[in-house]
Enzyme design. Structure first.
Site, mmCIF file in Angstrom:
data_model
loop_
_atom_site.group_PDB
_atom_site.id
_atom_site.type_symbol
_atom_site.label_atom_id
_atom_site.label_comp_id
_atom_site.label_asym_id
_atom_site.label_seq_id
_atom_site.Cartn_x
_atom_site.Cartn_y
_atom_site.Cartn_z
ATOM 1 N N LYS A 91 0.811 -1.217 0.000
ATOM 2 C CA LYS A 91 0.000 0.000 0.000
ATOM 3 C C LYS A 91 0.847 1.272 0.000
ATOM 4 O O LYS A 91 0.463 2.295 -0.546
ATOM 5 C CB LYS A 91 -0.958 0.008 1.185
ATOM 6 C CG LYS A 91 -2.126 -0.955 0.970
ATOM 7 C CD LYS A 91 -3.273 -0.647 1.905
ATOM 8 C CE LYS A 91 -4.503 -1.458 1.535
ATOM 9 N NZ LYS A 91 -4.322 -2.911 1.780
ATOM 10 N N GLU A 113 -9.912 7.488 3.362
ATOM 11 C CA GLU A 113 -10.880 6.592 3.992
ATOM 12 C C GLU A 113 -10.136 5.303 4.293
ATOM 13 O O GLU A 113 -9.145 4.985 3.666
ATOM 14 C CB GLU A 113 -12.045 6.310 3.041
ATOM 15 C CG GLU A 113 -11.823 5.156 2.048
ATOM 16 C CD GLU A 113 -10.729 5.398 1.014
ATOM 17 O OE1 GLU A 113 -10.427 6.573 0.724
ATOM 18 O OE2 GLU A 113 -10.167 4.401 0.502
ATOM 19 N N SER A 379 1.620 -9.798 -1.174
ATOM 20 C CA SER A 379 1.269 -8.379 -0.991
ATOM 21 C C SER A 379 1.598 -7.832 0.396
ATOM 22 O O SER A 379 1.841 -6.647 0.549
ATOM 23 C CB SER A 379 -0.215 -8.178 -1.292
ATOM 24 O OG SER A 379 -1.016 -9.045 -0.515
HETATM 25 C C1 LIG Z 1 -5.164 -3.909 1.385
HETATM 26 C C2 LIG Z 1 -4.465 -5.167 1.084
HETATM 27 C C3 LIG Z 1 -4.825 -5.975 -0.026
HETATM 28 C C4 LIG Z 1 -6.011 -5.677 -0.903
HETATM 29 O O1 LIG Z 1 -5.940 -4.472 -1.612
HETATM 30 P P1 LIG Z 1 -5.668 -4.425 -3.166
HETATM 31 O O2 LIG Z 1 -5.948 -3.024 -3.540
HETATM 32 O O3 LIG Z 1 -6.585 -5.409 -3.830
HETATM 33 O O4 LIG Z 1 -4.255 -4.799 -3.371
HETATM 34 C C5 LIG Z 1 -4.084 -7.108 -0.286
HETATM 35 N N1 LIG Z 1 -3.043 -7.465 0.509
HETATM 36 C C6 LIG Z 1 -2.674 -6.722 1.577
HETATM 37 C C7 LIG Z 1 -1.520 -7.185 2.392
HETATM 38 C C8 LIG Z 1 -3.371 -5.561 1.898
HETATM 39 O O5 LIG Z 1 -2.995 -4.841 2.964
#
Ligand SMILES: *Cc1c(COP(=O)(O)O)cnc(C)c1O
Length: 399
Positions: A91, A113, A379
């Protein structure tokens, strides 16, 4: 004719996207639209962004060859380690980009938000970094559910304002943020957390996250001699980490793109967040896309074990990629995601975010050839999910 996967000048990916906003918001969005491309292509901006991504976020994030996963699934499996970024997820790539844009547009006040609080924390972080006041709108229900992230935001100097209407969750927080933006059109910049919202946000956020696939290409080239893998796999909430992981491969037809969305307890139960699998076309957060709604257009409350995937819509780019068949979507249940998460802990010593565990779970749904090169976008890290992992560990068993 070749299918066009990127936006047209009205901000549409095929039938999806656009900017469906109240008249009062028009000038704010228009200002962004007129400026974002110029700023993003400005040399000074690019240099500043590159320096911060390297020295503050810790990029490039490693591309790690996972020996034991590769053995188990019979393919060459690499993990893109977004979990090692500052604040523990992808993020920050987006919030760093948008705060620099806000600075270039001479904005003095930042709003955002947040649902689970991850985007709120990433925004509070970059506001501290640049010394800008930060107001994060968050549903009152979420404030109670996600206390550690609320504490982090406050520690970082942000003000967390509760949204008290409706179900007191993400959609209500978004409404409050939009109301704030309408009332403060001159000095306020609104940082959106995924590839959602009115044009140009989906395109802009995808560009900021595209550093993920840019690095994957370079790293794969060094490791394998070929910059294109056979598969890229990512989870989808709004779709920003997937957009970033797919971005530079979208026009490479040999690369298969796989998106994992959250089935929750199953796509045929009322407890799901699989907005591509069961969604229909509608307008959410200013954009035309696939969303979970009743026949009379009411948003259906989503459910997933993972807070980051618990969203009733999906970015318009992904609605288009799924509709055209460019991306294959797999709906992963809570229990399959948990199993995949436990497996990565044990096989590699990495605790993945529950969101990322959905991407890992796709390994069970694809039959690979031994020499297939597979990149999974990890992610985020799973520290925030420890309680959930522990609670669901089969009773009396050690992982
Ligand atoms: C917020 C988040 C997501 C989902 O958000 P996307 O916009 O779909 O990437 C996925 N993995 C993690 C670790 C997150 O914090």
């Amino acid at each position: 004719m070749k299918t066009q996967y990127h936006i047209n000048d009205k901000g549409f990916y095929g039938d999806f996207g656009g900017a469906y906003i109240p008249e009062l918001l028009h000038s704010n969005v228009e200002e962004l639209l007129q400026n974002y491309k110029t700023v993003l292509n400005d040399d000074k901006f690019k240099e500043e962004l590159k320096t911060l991504l390297r020295d503050y976020v810790g990029r490039p994030s490693p591309l790690y060859y996972s020996n034991r996963l590769s053995q188990k699934y019979g393919a060459q499996i690499y993990l893109k380690r977004e979990d090692l970024n500052h604040t523990g997820a992808h993020k920050i790539n987006n919030t760093i980009g948008q705060i620099l844009l806000a600075k270039h547009l001479n904005k003095k006040r930042i709003i955002a938000e947040t649902g689970a609080g991850q985007h709120g924390v990433a925004t509070a972080t970059v506001c501290a970094l640049l010394g800008l006041p930060c107001i994060v709108y968050m549903g009152e229900t979420d404030i109670k559910r996600q206390a550690p992230n609320v504490e982090k935001m406050r520690l970082l100097g942000a003000e967390v304002r509760p949204a008290l209407s409706g179900s007191k969750t993400l959609k209500d927080a978004t409404n409050e943020a939009i109301r704030d933006w309408i009332n403060n059109p001159e000095d306020t910049y609104y940082i959106i957390g995924s590839v959602v919202g009115p044009h140009p946000y989906p395109d802009m956020v995808a560009q900021f996250q595209s550093v993920i696939s840019e690095e994957i290409k370079q790293q794969l080239k060094e490791k394998t001699g070929n910059e294109n893998p056979d598969y890229v796999i990512a989870c989808i909430g709004g779709g920003s980490n997937a957009a970033g992981a797919f971005y530079h491969f979208i026009d490479e037809p040999s690369v298969k793109l796989i998106a994992a969305e959250a089935a929750g307890k199953g796509i045929d139960t009322n407890h799901t967040a699989a907005s591509i699998s069961i969604g229909t076309t509608g307008i959410i957060h200013g954009s035309k896309t696939l969303m979970m709604q009743t026949s009379d257009g009411q948003i259906v409350e989503p459910y997933s074990i993972s807070a980051g995937l618990d969203y009733p819509g999906v970015g318009p780019m992904h609605a288009h990629l799924a509709e055209t068949g460019r991306v294959k979507v797999i709906a992963i249940t809570d229990s399959d995601a948990l199993s995949a998460g436990y497996e990565l802990c044990k096989l590699e010593g990495i605790i993945p975010a529950l969101e990322s565990a959905h991407a890992l779970a796709c390994l069970n749904h694809i039959s690979f050839k031994e020499d297939d090169v597979v990149v999974i976008n990890l992610s985020g890290r799973g520290d925030k999910d420890l309680e959930t992992y522990t609670k669901h560990l089969p009773h009396g068993k050690q992982n």
